[in-house]
Scaffold this motif. Structure first.
Motif, PDB file in Angstrom:
ATOM      1  N   LEU A  88       0.819  -1.214   0.000  1.00  0.00           N
ATOM      2  CA  LEU A  88       0.000   0.000   0.000  1.00  0.00           C
ATOM      3  C   LEU A  88       0.855   1.269   0.000  1.00  0.00           C
ATOM      4  O   LEU A  88       0.328   2.363   0.118  1.00  0.00           O
ATOM      5  N   GLN A  89       2.172   1.103  -0.137  1.00  0.00           N
ATOM      6  CA  GLN A  89       3.106   2.231  -0.192  1.00  0.00           C
ATOM      7  C   GLN A  89       3.607   2.382  -1.626  1.00  0.00           C
ATOM      8  O   GLN A  89       3.692   1.397  -2.362  1.00  0.00           O
ATOM      9  N   PRO A  90       3.989   3.602  -2.015  1.00  0.00           N
ATOM     10  CA  PRO A  90       4.551   3.784  -3.358  1.00  0.00           C
ATOM     11  C   PRO A  90       5.841   2.977  -3.512  1.00  0.00           C
ATOM     12  O   PRO A  90       6.664   2.934  -2.601  1.00  0.00           O
ATOM     13  N   ASP A  91       6.005   2.339  -4.648  1.00  0.00           N
ATOM     14  CA  ASP A  91       7.188   1.536  -4.950  1.00  0.00           C
ATOM     15  C   ASP A  91       8.318   2.480  -5.362  1.00  0.00           C
ATOM     16  O   ASP A  91       8.294   3.049  -6.453  1.00  0.00           O
ATOM     17  N   SER A  92       9.318   2.659  -4.501  1.00  0.00           N
ATOM     18  CA  SER A  92      10.415   3.586  -4.786  1.00  0.00           C
ATOM     19  C   SER A  92      11.237   3.136  -5.996  1.00  0.00           C
ATOM     20  O   SER A  92      11.789   3.961  -6.719  1.00  0.00           O
ATOM     21  N   PHE A  93      11.331   1.838  -6.236  1.00  0.00           N
ATOM     22  CA  PHE A  93      12.057   1.339  -7.393  1.00  0.00           C
ATOM     23  C   PHE A  93      11.331   1.701  -8.690  1.00  0.00           C
ATOM     24  O   PHE A  93      11.944   2.076  -9.678  1.00  0.00           O
ATOM     25  N   ARG A  94      10.024   1.574  -8.684  1.00  0.00           N
ATOM     26  CA  ARG A  94       9.216   1.937  -9.857  1.00  0.00           C
ATOM     27  C   ARG A  94       9.332   3.438 -10.118  1.00  0.00           C
ATOM     28  O   ARG A  94       9.478   3.877 -11.256  1.00  0.00           O
ATOM     29  N   ALA A  95       9.287   4.261  -9.064  1.00  0.00           N
ATOM     30  CA  ALA A  95       9.410   5.711  -9.216  1.00  0.00           C
ATOM     31  C   ALA A  95      10.768   6.073  -9.816  1.00  0.00           C
ATOM     32  O   ALA A  95      10.860   6.937 -10.700  1.00  0.00           O
ATOM     33  N   PHE A  96      11.826   5.412  -9.368  1.00  0.00           N
ATOM     34  CA  PHE A  96      13.164   5.653  -9.917  1.00  0.00           C
ATOM     35  C   PHE A  96      13.213   5.287 -11.393  1.00  0.00           C
ATOM     36  O   PHE A  96      13.722   6.032 -12.229  1.00  0.00           O
ATOM     37  N   ALA A  97      12.671   4.129 -11.735  1.00  0.00           N
ATOM     38  CA  ALA A  97      12.658   3.683 -13.132  1.00  0.00           C
ATOM     39  C   ALA A  97      11.851   4.631 -14.011  1.00  0.00           C
ATOM     40  O   ALA A  97      12.242   4.915 -15.153  1.00  0.00           O
ATOM     41  N   ASP A  98      10.754   5.142 -13.497  1.00  0.00           N
ATOM     42  CA  ASP A  98       9.902   6.048 -14.271  1.00  0.00           C
ATOM     43  C   ASP A  98      10.588   7.380 -14.563  1.00  0.00           C
ATOM     44  O   ASP A  98      10.352   7.996 -15.595  1.00  0.00           O
ATOM     45  N   ARG A  99      11.429   7.847 -13.654  1.00  0.00           N
ATOM     46  CA  ARG A  99      12.064   9.157 -13.845  1.00  0.00           C
ATOM     47  C   ARG A  99      13.466   9.063 -14.450  1.00  0.00           C
ATOM     48  O   ARG A  99      14.113  10.070 -14.674  1.00  0.00           O
ATOM     49  N   THR A 100      13.958   7.849 -14.721  1.00  0.00           N
ATOM     50  CA  THR A 100      15.296   7.665 -15.270  1.00  0.00           C
ATOM     51  C   THR A 100      15.191   7.239 -16.731  1.00  0.00           C
ATOM     52  O   THR A 100      14.530   6.251 -17.056  1.00  0.00           O
ATOM     53  N   GLY A 101      15.858   7.996 -17.613  1.00  0.00           N
ATOM     54  CA  GLY A 101      15.825   7.709 -19.039  1.00  0.00           C
ATOM     55  C   GLY A 101      16.733   6.539 -19.401  1.00  0.00           C
ATOM     56  O   GLY A 101      17.674   6.215 -18.679  1.00  0.00           O
ATOM     57  N   VAL A 102      16.467   5.927 -20.552  1.00  0.00           N
ATOM     58  CA  VAL A 102      17.213   4.759 -21.010  1.00  0.00           C
ATOM     59  C   VAL A 102      18.694   5.076 -21.188  1.00  0.00           C
ATOM     60  O   VAL A 102      19.564   4.330 -20.764  1.00  0.00           O
ATOM     61  N   ASP A 103      19.032   6.190 -21.807  1.00  0.00           N
ATOM     62  CA  ASP A 103      20.430   6.542 -22.059  1.00  0.00           C
ATOM     63  C   ASP A 103      20.981   7.525 -21.030  1.00  0.00           C
ATOM     64  O   ASP A 103      22.067   8.073 -21.223  1.00  0.00           O
ATOM     65  N   GLN A 104      20.269   7.745 -19.972  1.00  0.00           N
ATOM     66  CA  GLN A 104      20.698   8.709 -18.962  1.00  0.00           C
ATOM     67  C   GLN A 104      21.915   8.180 -18.201  1.00  0.00           C
ATOM     68  O   GLN A 104      21.962   7.014 -17.805  1.00  0.00           O
ATOM     69  N   VAL A 105      22.905   9.052 -18.015  1.00  0.00           N
ATOM     70  CA  VAL A 105      24.108   8.697 -17.258  1.00  0.00           C
ATOM     71  C   VAL A 105      23.905   9.125 -15.807  1.00  0.00           C
ATOM     72  O   VAL A 105      23.541  10.265 -15.533  1.00  0.00           O
ATOM     73  N   LEU A 106      24.127   8.191 -14.900  1.00  0.00           N
ATOM     74  CA  LEU A 106      23.968   8.466 -13.476  1.00  0.00           C
ATOM     75  C   LEU A 106      25.342   8.444 -12.815  1.00  0.00           C
ATOM     76  O   LEU A 106      26.181   7.616 -13.140  1.00  0.00           O
ATOM     77  N   HIS A 107      25.553   9.343 -11.890  1.00  0.00           N
ATOM     78  CA  HIS A 107      26.812   9.406 -11.163  1.00  0.00           C
ATOM     79  C   HIS A 107      26.571   9.009  -9.717  1.00  0.00           C
ATOM     80  O   HIS A 107      25.559   9.392  -9.131  1.00  0.00           O
ATOM     81  N   GLY A 108      27.480   8.264  -9.183  1.00  0.00           N
ATOM     82  CA  GLY A 108      27.333   7.838  -7.803  1.00  0.00           C
ATOM     83  C   GLY A 108      28.702   7.565  -7.207  1.00  0.00           C
ATOM     84  O   GLY A 108      29.735   7.855  -7.808  1.00  0.00           O
ATOM     85  N   ARG A 109      28.710   7.011  -6.035  1.00  0.00           N
ATOM     86  CA  ARG A 109      29.966   6.677  -5.381  1.00  0.00           C
ATOM     87  C   ARG A 109      29.860   5.283  -4.787  1.00  0.00           C
ATOM     88  O   ARG A 109      28.776   4.785  -4.498  1.00  0.00           O
ATOM     89  N   LEU A 110      30.986   4.673  -4.609  1.00  0.00           N
ATOM     90  CA  LEU A 110      31.044   3.315  -4.058  1.00  0.00           C
ATOM     91  C   LEU A 110      31.106   3.337  -2.559  1.00  0.00           C
ATOM     92  O   LEU A 110      31.572   4.152  -1.923  1.00  0.00           O
TER      93      LEU A 110
END
Length: 110
Positions: A88-110
């Motif tokens: 009954l809670q919003p799926d955070s993984f689905r929200a991330f997938a919906d706002r992230t484009g196919v060729d979008q480059v994401l930056h992060g850290r290890l």
């Protein structure tokens, strides 16, 4: 058993957190199935409590708290209704997938 026969997967139920164990949460349902420990018991496993990582079930719920859950199935072995709080809670993984484009480059850290 009439209560169980009337339930369908996906149906919303409300109950009160009756016990918190390291393996999950017992929820007392008003008209739920009879159980040897709790009348009208439902059970929420750790993965069904939240979309986020939790260290303990008490990070999400407290004894006596009223909760709304989704009915998943009836476990005939334990005589418990299996429930999901996260359904009954919003799926955070689905929200991330919906706002992230196919060729979008994401930056992060290890």
């Amino acid at each position: 058993m009439a209560f169980l026969e009337s339930l369908n997967p996906g149906e919303n139920l409300t109950g009160t957190v009756a016990a918190i164990e390291r393996f999950g949460v017992f929820v007392a349902l008003g008209n739920g199935p009879k159980h040897r420990a709790f009348p009208g018991v439902g059970f929420i496993t750790i993965p069904e409590l939240s979309w986020r990582h939790i260290d303990a079930p008490s990070d999400v719920v407290q004894i006596g708290q009223r909760v709304s859950c989704e009915f998943l199935q009836f476990d005939t072995y334990t005589a418990q209704a299996r429930l999901s709080l996260r359904a009954l809670q919003p799926d955070s993984f689905r929200a991330f997938a919906d706002r992230t484009g196919v060729d979008q480059v994401l930056h992060g850290r290890l």
